[in-house]
Design a protein around this motif. Structure first.
Motif, mmCIF file in Angstrom:
data_model
loop_
_atom_site.group_PDB
_atom_site.id
_atom_site.type_symbol
_atom_site.label_atom_id
_atom_site.label_comp_id
_atom_site.label_asym_id
_atom_site.label_seq_id
_atom_site.Cartn_x
_atom_site.Cartn_y
_atom_site.Cartn_z
ATOM 1 N N LEU A 268 0.838 -1.197 0.000
ATOM 2 C CA LEU A 268 0.000 0.000 0.000
ATOM 3 C C LEU A 268 0.880 1.257 0.000
ATOM 4 O O LEU A 268 0.632 2.210 -0.742
ATOM 5 C CB LEU A 268 -0.909 0.012 1.230
ATOM 6 C CG LEU A 268 -2.321 -0.544 1.092
ATOM 7 C CD1 LEU A 268 -3.027 -0.494 2.440
ATOM 8 C CD2 LEU A 268 -3.123 0.232 0.059
ATOM 9 N N ALA A 269 1.900 1.237 0.866
ATOM 10 C CA ALA A 269 2.816 2.376 0.930
ATOM 11 C C ALA A 269 3.593 2.528 -0.373
ATOM 12 O O ALA A 269 3.827 3.642 -0.850
ATOM 13 C CB ALA A 269 3.775 2.205 2.105
ATOM 14 N N LEU A 270 3.993 1.401 -0.949
ATOM 15 C CA LEU A 270 4.750 1.440 -2.202
ATOM 16 C C LEU A 270 3.915 2.032 -3.328
ATOM 17 O O LEU A 270 4.447 2.707 -4.217
ATOM 18 C CB LEU A 270 5.206 0.024 -2.572
ATOM 19 C CG LEU A 270 6.030 -0.136 -3.852
ATOM 20 C CD1 LEU A 270 7.384 0.553 -3.717
ATOM 21 C CD2 LEU A 270 6.235 -1.619 -4.169
ATOM 22 N N HIS A 271 2.619 1.807 -3.301
ATOM 23 C CA HIS A 271 1.737 2.376 -4.316
ATOM 24 C C HIS A 271 1.890 3.896 -4.357
ATOM 25 O O HIS A 271 1.881 4.504 -5.435
ATOM 26 C CB HIS A 271 0.291 1.982 -4.029
ATOM 27 C CG HIS A 271 -0.682 2.448 -5.057
ATOM 28 N ND1 HIS A 271 -1.222 3.718 -5.045
ATOM 29 C CD2 HIS A 271 -1.217 1.821 -6.139
ATOM 30 C CE1 HIS A 271 -2.046 3.859 -6.069
ATOM 31 N NE2 HIS A 271 -2.074 2.719 -6.751
ATOM 32 N N GLY A 272 2.018 4.492 -3.164
ATOM 33 C CA GLY A 272 2.418 5.889 -3.099
ATOM 34 C C GLY A 272 1.316 6.915 -3.184
ATOM 35 O O GLY A 272 1.595 8.116 -3.114
ATOM 36 N N HIS A 273 0.061 6.492 -3.329
ATOM 37 C CA HIS A 273 -1.021 7.480 -3.397
ATOM 38 C C HIS A 273 -1.420 7.873 -1.983
ATOM 39 O O HIS A 273 -1.460 7.036 -1.080
ATOM 40 C CB HIS A 273 -2.224 6.918 -4.146
ATOM 41 C CG HIS A 273 -3.186 7.971 -4.589
ATOM 42 N ND1 HIS A 273 -4.148 8.479 -3.757
ATOM 43 C CD2 HIS A 273 -3.314 8.651 -5.762
ATOM 44 C CE1 HIS A 273 -4.846 9.410 -4.400
ATOM 45 N NE2 HIS A 273 -4.359 9.524 -5.620
ATOM 46 N N ILE A 274 -1.733 9.136 -1.791
ATOM 47 C CA ILE A 274 -2.017 9.610 -0.431
ATOM 48 C C ILE A 274 -3.265 8.950 0.156
ATOM 49 O O ILE A 274 -3.442 8.932 1.377
ATOM 50 C CB ILE A 274 -2.151 11.146 -0.379
ATOM 51 C CG1 ILE A 274 -3.244 11.637 -1.335
ATOM 52 C CG2 ILE A 274 -0.827 11.809 -0.706
ATOM 53 C CD1 ILE A 274 -3.511 13.139 -1.213
ATOM 54 N N ASP A 275 -4.138 8.399 -0.689
ATOM 55 C CA ASP A 275 -5.305 7.689 -0.162
ATOM 56 C C ASP A 275 -4.906 6.443 0.620
ATOM 57 O O ASP A 275 -5.709 5.926 1.414
ATOM 58 C CB ASP A 275 -6.238 7.281 -1.306
ATOM 59 C CG ASP A 275 -6.997 8.467 -1.890
ATOM 60 O OD1 ASP A 275 -6.888 9.567 -1.313
ATOM 61 O OD2 ASP A 275 -7.675 8.300 -2.918
ATOM 62 N N ALA A 276 -3.691 5.943 0.394
ATOM 63 C CA ALA A 276 -3.222 4.771 1.143
ATOM 64 C C ALA A 276 -2.981 5.109 2.610
ATOM 65 O O ALA A 276 -2.990 4.224 3.474
ATOM 66 C CB ALA A 276 -1.945 4.225 0.520
ATOM 67 N N GLU A 341 -2.507 15.709 -4.783
ATOM 68 C CA GLU A 341 -3.366 14.552 -5.064
ATOM 69 C C GLU A 341 -2.856 13.722 -6.241
ATOM 70 O O GLU A 341 -2.937 12.497 -6.236
ATOM 71 C CB GLU A 341 -4.791 15.050 -5.355
ATOM 72 C CG GLU A 341 -5.788 13.954 -5.723
ATOM 73 C CD GLU A 341 -6.246 13.119 -4.536
ATOM 74 O OE1 GLU A 341 -6.807 12.038 -4.766
ATOM 75 O OE2 GLU A 341 -6.030 13.569 -3.391
ATOM 76 N N SER A 342 -2.321 14.377 -7.259
ATOM 77 C CA SER A 342 -1.934 13.660 -8.477
ATOM 78 C C SER A 342 -0.565 13.000 -8.376
ATOM 79 O O SER A 342 -0.186 12.226 -9.263
ATOM 80 C CB SER A 342 -1.931 14.627 -9.672
ATOM 81 O OG SER A 342 -1.016 15.694 -9.440
ATOM 82 N N GLU A 343 0.179 13.289 -7.324
ATOM 83 C CA GLU A 343 1.525 12.726 -7.180
ATOM 84 C C GLU A 343 1.464 11.383 -6.459
ATOM 85 O O GLU A 343 0.505 11.063 -5.759
ATOM 86 C CB GLU A 343 2.424 13.680 -6.391
ATOM 87 C CG GLU A 343 2.704 15.003 -7.083
ATOM 88 C CD GLU A 343 3.786 14.884 -8.127
ATOM 89 O OE1 GLU A 343 4.237 13.755 -8.425
ATOM 90 O OE2 GLU A 343 4.187 15.936 -8.671
ATOM 91 N N GLN A 349 8.378 12.125 -0.043
ATOM 92 C CA GLN A 349 8.611 13.006 -1.180
ATOM 93 C C GLN A 349 8.017 12.399 -2.449
ATOM 94 O O GLN A 349 7.862 11.181 -2.547
ATOM 95 C CB GLN A 349 10.114 13.247 -1.380
ATOM 96 C CG GLN A 349 10.780 14.019 -0.253
ATOM 97 C CD GLN A 349 12.225 14.347 -0.580
ATOM 98 O OE1 GLN A 349 12.577 14.611 -1.727
ATOM 99 N NE2 GLN A 349 13.075 14.328 0.442
ATOM 100 N N ALA A 350 7.724 13.273 -3.395
ATOM 101 C CA ALA A 350 7.210 12.800 -4.676
ATOM 102 C C ALA A 350 8.236 11.900 -5.351
ATOM 103 O O ALA A 350 9.450 12.120 -5.223
ATOM 104 C CB ALA A 350 6.878 13.992 -5.576
ATOM 105 N N VAL A 351 7.748 10.881 -6.039
ATOM 106 C CA VAL A 351 8.628 9.919 -6.704
ATOM 107 C C VAL A 351 9.274 10.582 -7.916
ATOM 108 O O VAL A 351 8.603 10.933 -8.887
ATOM 109 C CB VAL A 351 7.850 8.660 -7.137
ATOM 110 C CG1 VAL A 351 8.703 7.772 -8.025
ATOM 111 C CG2 VAL A 351 7.383 7.894 -5.901
ATOM 112 N N THR A 352 10.589 10.785 -7.823
ATOM 113 C CA THR A 352 11.391 11.293 -8.930
ATOM 114 C C THR A 352 12.668 10.460 -9.011
ATOM 115 O O THR A 352 13.017 9.741 -8.067
ATOM 116 C CB THR A 352 11.787 12.766 -8.727
ATOM 117 O OG1 THR A 352 12.621 12.863 -7.546
ATOM 118 C CG2 THR A 352 10.563 13.647 -8.557
#
Length: 400
Positions: A268-276, A341-343, A349-352
């Motif tokens: 869930l954490a790896l998915h990276g969406h804040i809804d997780a 929301e879209s990150e 941090q945002a995935v870069t």
């Protein structure tokens, strides 16, 4: 006098071997954790390498033959450091064939990867079909020592599903294999969902497609999930869902984490969406999942949750020192952050590309192979990135 000297030699032997054994199993335990500071791993690496070098100067202290995984590892590595290459060349194929010693041989070869060690085991690939998947996995973990001809053969090994599945996984990490090498194994699902496909091949082919930007990933994933998978294959499918970052697949991960919290919360954490975050915070509140959720929270937010004393019922015998994650504080901290929301996020941090590279320097552990996969996805496989992070290739020790 002789007895005293012999006793001292026995004590010295036990001391050096005990140090090496402690470092070996400590190191193995560390890299099996989801996330661990690389500085801790590097320290144990250095101590292990120093212990191996010390034993390479005192080979008489070692047993003549191994009785377990550790002894196989230490005999091969210590004798290699001592320059006894002919002896090691004789041991490697014999001990590899022994199931009870094989893991130690594999870790030793990954520690000291040499092309000749590939050659020593190649005959088994031709004579022992059951060992082919394990050999491909070993050569893959050794880094750039994979025999190209055998990998190509394995990818097209239609009569041996286990070998083909493992070969597809190894090939997935090498950009010279294009998208079509993997898509041909699953594209028929889009037109005929009932077409027979061996589950292991389907999983690893889809993983290869993921790393190469498969545009129909969600559709193929949903069709594939209607099939029966082993527990391991199901976990691998959930890993693909997590790595994809597709919001439409988040609910599959939520469902999986409810029944399999150990891998599920981390995915869930790896998915990276804040809804997780809400699902991980809820798991922080449950005693059975609090520890696992703490690791997932670190992976998503970059922060370990604070702890508070456990609430106790009057008359409870629980220790007054019992501490539990403070889920309310975690939620408060999360709500204060400027999330977009879209990150998708990893460690706060945002995935870069630059952030993922930084994480690979900062952390080690079992989740790091997925960070490398994300880096390959972000980098669009423009260069080969070793998924093994040289976890068993220990640093050189200074022979002062």
């Amino acid at each position: 006098m002789t007895s005293i000297i012999e006793n001292q030699q026995v004590e010295l032997q036990n001391q050096y071997i005990d140090i090496a054994k402690h470092c070996y199993y400590s190191y193995q335990s560390l890299i099996e954790k989801p996330l661990v500071q690389s500085s801790m791993v590097n320290l144990v690496q250095q101590r292990l390498c120093t212990a191996i070098y010390a034993l390479s100067q005192r080979l008489a202290l070692l047993p003549d033959k191994p009785n377990n995984v550790f002894e196989a590892f230490i005999l091969i590595t210590a004798h290699s450091m001592a320059g006894n290459h002919e002896q090691v060349d004789e041991w490697v194929p014999v001990w590899f064939a022994h199931e009870g010693l094989r893991e130690g041989v594999e870790n030793a070869l990954i520690h000291l990867p040499l092309p000749k060690h590939v050659q020593l085991l190649t005959p088994y690939y031709h004579t022992e079909q059951s060992l082919r998947p394990e050999l491909l996995n070993l050569w893959h973990r050794m880094g750039d020592h994979m025999p190209d001809n055998l990998l190509m053969q394995g990818v097209s090994q239609d009569d041996d599903a286990r070998t083909q599945a493992q070969a597809l996984y190894c090939a997935a990490w090498q950009p010279r294999f294009g998208l079509d090498s993997f898509r041909r194994h699953y594209r028929s699902l889009l037109t005929n969902p009932e077409v027979p496909i061996e589950p292991g091949i389907l999983v690893h082919a889809l993983f290869g497609g993921l790393l190469r930007g498969e545009t129909n990933l969600v559709s193929v994933f949903n069709l594939a999930m209607q099939r029966d998978f082993s527990d391991k294959q199901y976990r691998e499918m959930m890993t693909i869902a997590a790595l994809s970052g597709e919001k439409t697949l988040l609910q599959s991960l939520v469902f999986y984490s409810q029944y399999h919290p150990e891998p599920g919360l981390l995915l869930l954490a790896l998915h990276g969406h804040i809804d997780a975050a809400a699902h991980i915070i809820a798991a922080l509140q449950q005693p059975k999942t609090a520890s696992l959720a703490s690791q997932a929270w670190l992976l998503l937010s970059g922060e370990l949750p604070s702890y508070k004393p456990r609430m106790q019922v009057v008359g409870s015998t629980a220790s007054t020192g019992d501490m539990v994650p403070d889920a309310a504080a975690a939620m408060q901290w999360f709500e204060q952050q400027p999330w977009i929301e879209s990150e998708r996020y990893l460690c706060g941090q945002a995935v870069t590309k630059s952030h993922l590279q930084s994480l690979l320097h900062q952390f080690s552990g079992s989740m790091m192979v997925n960070v490398v996969a994300l880096l390959n996805i972000t980098n669009k496989q423009q260069e080969y990135i070793d998924p093994n992070l040289k976890q068993w290739q220990l640093p050189e020790v200074a022979h002062a």
